[in-house]
Design a protein around this motif. Structure first.
Motif, PDB file in Angstrom:
ATOM      1  N   UNK A 117       0.811  -1.216   0.000  1.00 24.94           N
ATOM      2  CA  UNK A 117       0.000   0.000   0.000  1.00 24.94           C
ATOM      3  C   UNK A 117       0.845   1.267   0.000  1.00 24.94           C
ATOM      4  N   UNK A 118       2.145   1.106   0.270  1.00 22.70           N
ATOM      5  CA  UNK A 118       3.094   2.217   0.323  1.00 22.70           C
ATOM      6  C   UNK A 118       2.666   3.262   1.351  1.00 22.70           C
ATOM      7  N   UNK A 119       2.255   2.770   2.513  1.00 21.83           N
ATOM      8  CA  UNK A 119       1.871   3.663   3.613  1.00 21.83           C
ATOM      9  C   UNK A 119       2.419   3.124   4.932  1.00 21.83           C
ATOM     10  N   UNK A 120       2.603   4.034   5.868  1.00 21.69           N
ATOM     11  CA  UNK A 120       2.975   3.687   7.237  1.00 21.69           C
ATOM     12  C   UNK A 120       1.723   3.760   8.092  1.00 21.69           C
ATOM     13  N   UNK A 121       1.480   2.715   8.866  1.00 26.18           N
ATOM     14  CA  UNK A 121       0.363   2.706   9.811  1.00 26.18           C
ATOM     15  C   UNK A 121       0.938   2.849  11.203  1.00 26.18           C
ATOM     16  N   UNK A 122       0.503   3.863  11.939  1.00 25.28           N
ATOM     17  CA  UNK A 122       1.136   4.196  13.210  1.00 25.28           C
ATOM     18  C   UNK A 122       0.116   4.448  14.314  1.00 25.28           C
ATOM     19  N   UNK A 123       0.557   4.134  15.528  1.00 24.05           N
ATOM     20  CA  UNK A 123      -0.228   4.392  16.736  1.00 24.05           C
ATOM     21  C   UNK A 123       0.632   5.229  17.671  1.00 24.05           C
ATOM     22  N   UNK A 124       0.099   6.359  18.113  1.00 21.79           N
ATOM     23  CA  UNK A 124       0.846   7.241  19.003  1.00 21.79           C
ATOM     24  C   UNK A 124       0.145   7.431  20.334  1.00 21.79           C
ATOM     25  N   UNK A 125       0.942   7.571  21.391  1.00 23.88           N
ATOM     26  CA  UNK A 125       0.403   7.826  22.722  1.00 23.88           C
ATOM     27  C   UNK A 125       1.006   9.115  23.268  1.00 23.88           C
ATOM     28  N   UNK A 126       0.193   9.901  23.901  1.00 28.16           N
ATOM     29  CA  UNK A 126       0.648  11.140  24.536  1.00 28.16           C
ATOM     30  C   UNK A 126       1.309  10.774  25.868  1.00 28.16           C
ATOM     31  N   UNK A 127       2.630  10.981  25.967  1.00 34.07           N
ATOM     32  CA  UNK A 127       3.366  10.631  27.186  1.00 34.07           C
ATOM     33  C   UNK A 127       3.937  11.884  27.855  1.00 34.07           C
TER      34      UNK A 127
END
Length: 205
Positions: free
Chosen positions: A185-195
């Motif tokens: 898909x030529x995409x990055x799938x990311x999950x971010x957390x506010x730390x």
């Protein structure tokens, strides 16, 4: 009829709905000349996920000749319905998650962000989608973030990569990221957390 089909998982036909006491609208059906009713189960494996219900002016004999075709239609529609249901569930999770979820193109532009991005950083969805990701990152962290971005594109997986972002009011937020790259898909799938609060506590210790 729907209950019968859900229980049996088979096409069911009523041949005289005008006199069928279990057919709620039998009086109206008789007035407009409807003769038969038939239902087709939508099967996903052995599970009945829905029922298509039809009424017709034709007699039972004609409907029975269509039974095989109708059953095939039910089998063909069920996987598409399940796929759409899965997409709806995924979209619901994406929209309601408190974590920052995003799809980032290999060009460095966000393709999709969930509402948590705006809640955490203050920018609108349109702003996120129209600006390069590095524009949101705190200047001292950009070089290392670019290196991490390149590592992701090379096929490596990111776990707990920390960098700082700038909010729309100029405040600094610490985020921790887990991400992977899809070559297809030529995409990055990311999950971010506010730390951010965690970082503040660490400085006090």
């Amino acid at each position: 009829i729907v209950g019968i089909i859900k229980e049996t998982g088979k096409v069911h036909i009523w041949d005289s709905i005008g006199t069928e006491v279990n057919f709620i609208r039998r009086v109206q059906a008789k007035k407009i000349g409807l003769e038969s009713a038939f239902g087709v189960p939508l099967l996903h494996g052995d599970e009945v996920i829905g029922v298509m219900l039809f009424v017709s002016r034709h007699e039972k004999a004609l409907i029975e000749r269509l039974q095989s075709t109708l059953g095939t239609i039910g089998h063909q529609l069920a996987p598409d319905i399940m796929r759409r249901r899965s997409e709806e569930e995924l979209n619901s999770f994406f929209e309601l998650s408190a974590d920052l979820l995003c799809i980032l193109g290999s060009d460095g532009y966000f393709k999709r962000v969930n509402p948590a991005f705006s809640v955490t950083l203050g920018f609108s969805e349109e702003e996120f989608l129209s600006r390069h990701v590095m524009e949101f990152i705190y200047q001292p962290d950009r070089l290392e973030s670019e290196r991490e971005f390149d590592r992701l594109l090379s096929g490596m997986v990111t776990n707990h990569f920390e960098n700082r972002y700038i909010t729309n009011t100029g405040k600094v937020k610490w985020l921790s990221w887990s991400a992977s790259y899809s070559k297809e898909m030529r995409v990055i799938m990311a999950v971010g957390k506010d730390i951010t609060e965690k970082k503040k506590l660490e400085r006090l210790i």
